[in-house]
Design a protein around this motif. Structure first.
Motif, PDB file in Angstrom:
ATOM      1  N   TRP A  13      -3.729   7.817  -8.788  1.00 53.85           N
ATOM      2  CA  TRP A  13      -3.882   8.671  -7.463  1.00 53.85           C
ATOM      3  C   TRP A  13      -4.680   7.829  -6.458  1.00 53.85           C
ATOM      4  CZ3 TRP A  13      -1.646  12.830  -5.394  1.00 53.85           C
ATOM      5  CH2 TRP A  13      -0.978  13.807  -6.325  1.00 53.85           C
ATOM      6  N   ILE A  14      -5.892   7.369  -6.837  1.00 52.39           N
ATOM      7  CA  ILE A  14      -6.630   6.471  -5.927  1.00 52.39           C
ATOM      8  C   ILE A  14      -6.204   4.984  -5.608  1.00 52.39           C
ATOM      9  CG2 ILE A  14      -9.037   5.620  -5.694  1.00 52.39           C
ATOM     10  CD1 ILE A  14      -9.812   8.170  -7.252  1.00 52.39           C
ATOM     11  N   TYR A  15      -5.893   4.368  -6.857  1.00 50.35           N
ATOM     12  CA  TYR A  15      -5.664   2.888  -6.672  1.00 50.35           C
ATOM     13  C   TYR A  15      -4.157   2.440  -6.557  1.00 50.35           C
ATOM     14  CZ  TYR A  15     -10.669   3.033  -7.492  1.00 50.35           C
ATOM     15  OH  TYR A  15     -12.089   3.343  -7.511  1.00 50.35           O
ATOM     16  N   GLU A  16      -3.250   3.405  -6.846  1.00 50.78           N
ATOM     17  CA  GLU A  16      -2.008   2.920  -6.981  1.00 50.78           C
ATOM     18  C   GLU A  16      -1.088   3.541  -5.906  1.00 50.78           C
ATOM     19  OE1 GLU A  16      -0.200   3.742 -10.825  1.00 50.78           O
ATOM     20  OE2 GLU A  16      -1.887   2.668 -11.815  1.00 50.78           O
ATOM     21  N   PRO A  17      -0.245   2.613  -5.253  1.00 46.50           N
ATOM     22  CA  PRO A  17       0.659   3.056  -4.193  1.00 46.50           C
ATOM     23  C   PRO A  17       1.429   4.325  -4.479  1.00 46.50           C
ATOM     24  CG  PRO A  17       0.922   0.835  -4.750  1.00 46.50           C
ATOM     25  CD  PRO A  17       0.304   1.387  -5.797  1.00 46.50           C
ATOM     26  N   GLY A  18       1.716   5.127  -3.267  1.00 46.49           N
ATOM     27  CA  GLY A  18       2.768   6.075  -3.578  1.00 46.49           C
ATOM     28  C   GLY A  18       1.910   7.286  -4.257  1.00 46.49           C
ATOM     29  N   LEU A  19       2.896   8.481  -4.944  1.00 49.68           N
ATOM     30  CA  LEU A  19       2.663   9.554  -5.416  1.00 49.68           C
ATOM     31  C   LEU A  19       2.825   9.142  -6.914  1.00 49.68           C
ATOM     32  CD1 LEU A  19       3.976  12.323  -3.272  1.00 49.68           C
ATOM     33  CD2 LEU A  19       1.565  11.948  -3.455  1.00 49.68           C
ATOM     34  N   PRO A  20       1.930   9.557  -7.736  1.00 52.87           N
ATOM     35  CA  PRO A  20       1.958   9.491  -9.136  1.00 52.87           C
ATOM     36  C   PRO A  20       3.259   9.954  -9.542  1.00 52.87           C
ATOM     37  CG  PRO A  20      -0.112  10.034  -8.839  1.00 52.87           C
ATOM     38  CD  PRO A  20       0.514  10.263  -7.453  1.00 52.87           C
ATOM     39  N   ALA A  21       4.187   9.794 -10.602  1.00 53.56           N
ATOM     40  CA  ALA A  21       5.083  10.190 -11.295  1.00 53.56           C
ATOM     41  C   ALA A  21       4.845  11.511 -11.586  1.00 53.56           C
ATOM     42  CB  ALA A  21       5.769   9.354 -12.203  1.00 53.56           C
ATOM     43  N   GLY A  22       5.944  12.648 -11.347  1.00 48.63           N
ATOM     44  CA  GLY A  22       5.698  14.035 -11.822  1.00 48.63           C
ATOM     45  C   GLY A  22       4.816  14.973 -10.946  1.00 48.63           C
ATOM     46  N   THR A  23       4.412  14.268  -9.587  1.00 50.62           N
ATOM     47  CA  THR A  23       3.817  15.185  -8.928  1.00 50.62           C
ATOM     48  C   THR A  23       4.657  16.461  -8.308  1.00 50.62           C
ATOM     49  OG1 THR A  23       2.630  13.335  -7.923  1.00 50.62           O
ATOM     50  CG2 THR A  23       2.534  15.442  -6.592  1.00 50.62           C
ATOM     51  N   PRO A  24       4.005  17.557  -8.838  1.00 50.26           N
ATOM     52  CA  PRO A  24       4.802  18.801  -8.410  1.00 50.26           C
ATOM     53  C   PRO A  24       4.997  19.029  -7.128  1.00 50.26           C
ATOM     54  CG  PRO A  24       2.763  19.479  -9.269  1.00 50.26           C
ATOM     55  CD  PRO A  24       2.834  17.832  -9.307  1.00 50.26           C
TER      56      PRO A  24
END
Length: 600
Positions: free
Chosen positions: A445-456
């Protein structure tokens, strides 16, 4: 006084400030200022109270300021000072030599025409058309353009100010404020709670005050006050709801100031006095989530502050989450879910715009050698909000609320960086739960681009009815026969933002005739509609579009509209013609984004 400030970790050195607060730190200022509308200049001096241990010098931030003299208060002995090399966006560091034992310096200064925080408005640029107006916008690093300061969100200080203005005008600051004019034009201000420099504010104009509750009121020009007090009637209810959620309001009063339409933001959370755009006065109180947002900043941002602009999400993610909890408390779950859905749409649009700059879609930013305004977008606001909603879903609302309450009470009047937040999260929320860290997935969430996989993702229930009407229209039901009774601004925005991309001019005309989008008095609806008008060259809306761009300076609206115009050759010509006339009405915050686009 120094216990208001929390030492930053080495990784959180503020790259947007020349100051070295670990060596010599500001903790209080006494200012004496004169506002001159004829010369469009603020002149004055400040006595700066410092905390240090035998530091040989203190460094302040300045940019396009004229420093007249630096002396030792009392003796008025001149102190040696020099400037660092100027840097883009940042200006220069003002280095002052400190005699042994000195803990105060007096700086005499004046603003210049290039002081970017200030917008001087002629009478015709105001609502009343009879008196001039001045307002400041200090966030992110523009406080240094109207007074010397340690211009970092990690440095908090208290202040007093004596401000002299023309006798027919009223000055207001982020401080204890007068509620009526006096005959002398001299006013005294005091801010007893320590604030960072970006929350310094000053406005001067033909202003009057009206209460909307015991602790809340509205300042506005006389012609605007009645509409503003109606629109903001629920402010006291918002304040009470906020306190029930996350603890007592610690700033005394919460008042609103309605600025002229050139104000570049929806609102600015200056403590005790939120600056607000008149574009949220819709006549039906449908855009007051912005008030809830700025009020929420009284906890997230003003009380617990991002340590650097790389940590901006800590201010805005918490504030969006808190804002929608306030709106839910007042207007119900379904209403708040509409705001979340619209916010998610905005987030997806921002992710698409930044697809070639993936690192800018991380919550933790790296803005070194960049203007911190580059990080002020929906990533900090909406991705930050979705991260906090993710945490709430994992642990339940009761446990999450206890965590947020502890966060605000533990770090009140302190600065917070992302690394310190992660440690607090680990200690107080995860708290030894071996399975929870993997579910939280904080690093992604904090250090990687975009939205994490599986974000509801869920769509607000109320929007399902809006989508049904949109499908009915696409299937042939005339626009005038759609069931739109009772729709709020939010349903209309969802309807407009989900229109198909390949509309015909006949369809645009039909929608406009049925619902009056071009002539709407609601700035949010107009701005969304104009996007379609530009895309399909719907000339019938162009007169209203030009009037909108000439009148409104809110960057959220005007930047996308100019970008849309620039996509075609005829649109680009129109954009430059309008901008040539409109630019003088815009604050520097807006022109700094628009000048490069329009090659000015």
């Amino acid at each position: 006084m120094d216990n208001f400030n929390m030492p930053l970790s080495p990784s959180s050195k503020d790259v947007h400030s020349f100051a070295h607060p670990a060596e010599a730190r500001l903790h209080h200022v006494d200012w004496d200022l004169k506002v001159d509308f004829d010369s469009k200049k603020i002149t004055g001096w400040g006595i700066y109270h410092l905390t240090h241990e035998n530091a040989p010098e203190v460094i302040f931030d300045t940019h396009h300021l004229h420093i007249t003299s630096v002396t030792l208060p009392g003796s008025e002995a001149k102190l040696a000072f020099s400037f660092t090399q100027e840097k883009p966006f940042l200006g220069q560091g003002l280095r002052i030599q400190l005699p042994a034992g000195a803990d105060q310096v007096k700086i005499v200064f004046e603003t210049t025409p290039a002081s970017a925080a200030l917008q001087w408005l002629e009478p015709e640029q105001t609502a009343g058309k009879h008196h001039p107006f001045l307002f400041t916008q200090s966030q992110a690093i523009l406080a240094r353009t109207w007074l010397p300061c340690q211009d970092s969100p990690s440095v908090r200080f208290t202040y007093t100010a004596r401000v002299q203005v023309p006798a027919h005008l009223l000055p207001l600051m982020s401080a204890e404020n007068p509620q009526q004019k006096n005959d002398q034009g001299v006013y005294l201000f005091k801010m007893e709670q320590p604030i960072p420099s970006y929350l310094l504010s000053l406005a001067v104009g033909d202003l009057i005050f009206a209460p909307v509750g015991e602790r809340c009121g509205v300042y506005a020009e006389p012609s605007t006050l009645e509409a503003a007090t109606y629109e903001f009637a629920d402010t006291e209810k918002m304040l009470l709801a906020a306190e029930q959620l996350y603890g007592p309001y610690l700033w005394g009063r919460y008042d609103l100031l309605v600025l002229p339409p050139s104000f570049p933001f929806g609102g600015m959370e200056n403590p005790r006095l939120t600056f607000a755009t008149p574009t949220i006065i819709a006549g039906d109180r449908s855009l007051t989530s912005l008030v809830a947002h700025e009020l929420a900043h009284s906890w997230s941002g003003n009380l617990v502050t991002n340590a650097t602009w790389n940590d901006f999400w800590l201010n805005e993610g918490f504030t969006v989450y808190f804002e929608r909890r306030i709106m839910e408390a007042l207007y119900g779950h379904d209403y708040a879910e509409m705001l979340h859905t619209l916010g998610y749409q905005d987030l997806l649009n921002t992710l698409e715009e930044l697809k070639d700059k993936p690192q800018d879609t991380c919550l933790k930013l790296n803005l070194e050698n960049r203007n911190p305004d580059d990080g002020m977008n929906d990533i900090a606001y909406e991705k930050g909000n979705y991260f906090l909603r993710h945490l709430e879903r994992l642990v339940g609302r009761e446990r999450f609320d206890a965590f947020v309450n502890l966060y605000f009470s533990t770090f009140r009047f302190k600065s917070m960086d992302t690394a310190s937040f992660e440690k607090f999260l680990e200690k107080e929320l995860i708290n030894g739960d071996e399975a929870l860290p993997q579910k939280v997935n904080a690093h992604a969430w904090i250090y990687e681009p975009g939205l994490p996989a599986g974000t509801p993702v869920s769509e607000a229930t109320l929007f399902q009815k809006t989508r049904q009407e949109l499908k009915a229209w696409q299937a042939g039901t005339p626009a005038k026969n759609l069931n739109t009774s009772g729709w709020s601004t939010h349903e209309w925005l969802f309807f407009l933002s989900n229109l198909p991309k390949d509309l015909s001019l006949a369809q645009l005309q039909e929608l406009d005739q049925a619902f009056g989008f071009t002539s709407s008095g609601n700035a949010e609806i107009q701005a969304e509609w104009f996007q379609h008008a530009i895309r399909h060259q719907y000339q019938a809306a162009y007169g209203a579009l030009e009037a909108f761009l000439l009148r409104v300076g809110r960057r959220k609206f005007i930047l996308p509209l100019y970008k849309a115009l620039l996509k075609t050759e005829p649109g680009a010509r129109l954009a430059r013609e309008i901008y040539q006339k409109a630019r003088r009405n815009y604050h520097t915050v807006s022109t700094a984004s628009l000048d490069p686009l329009l090659q000015v």
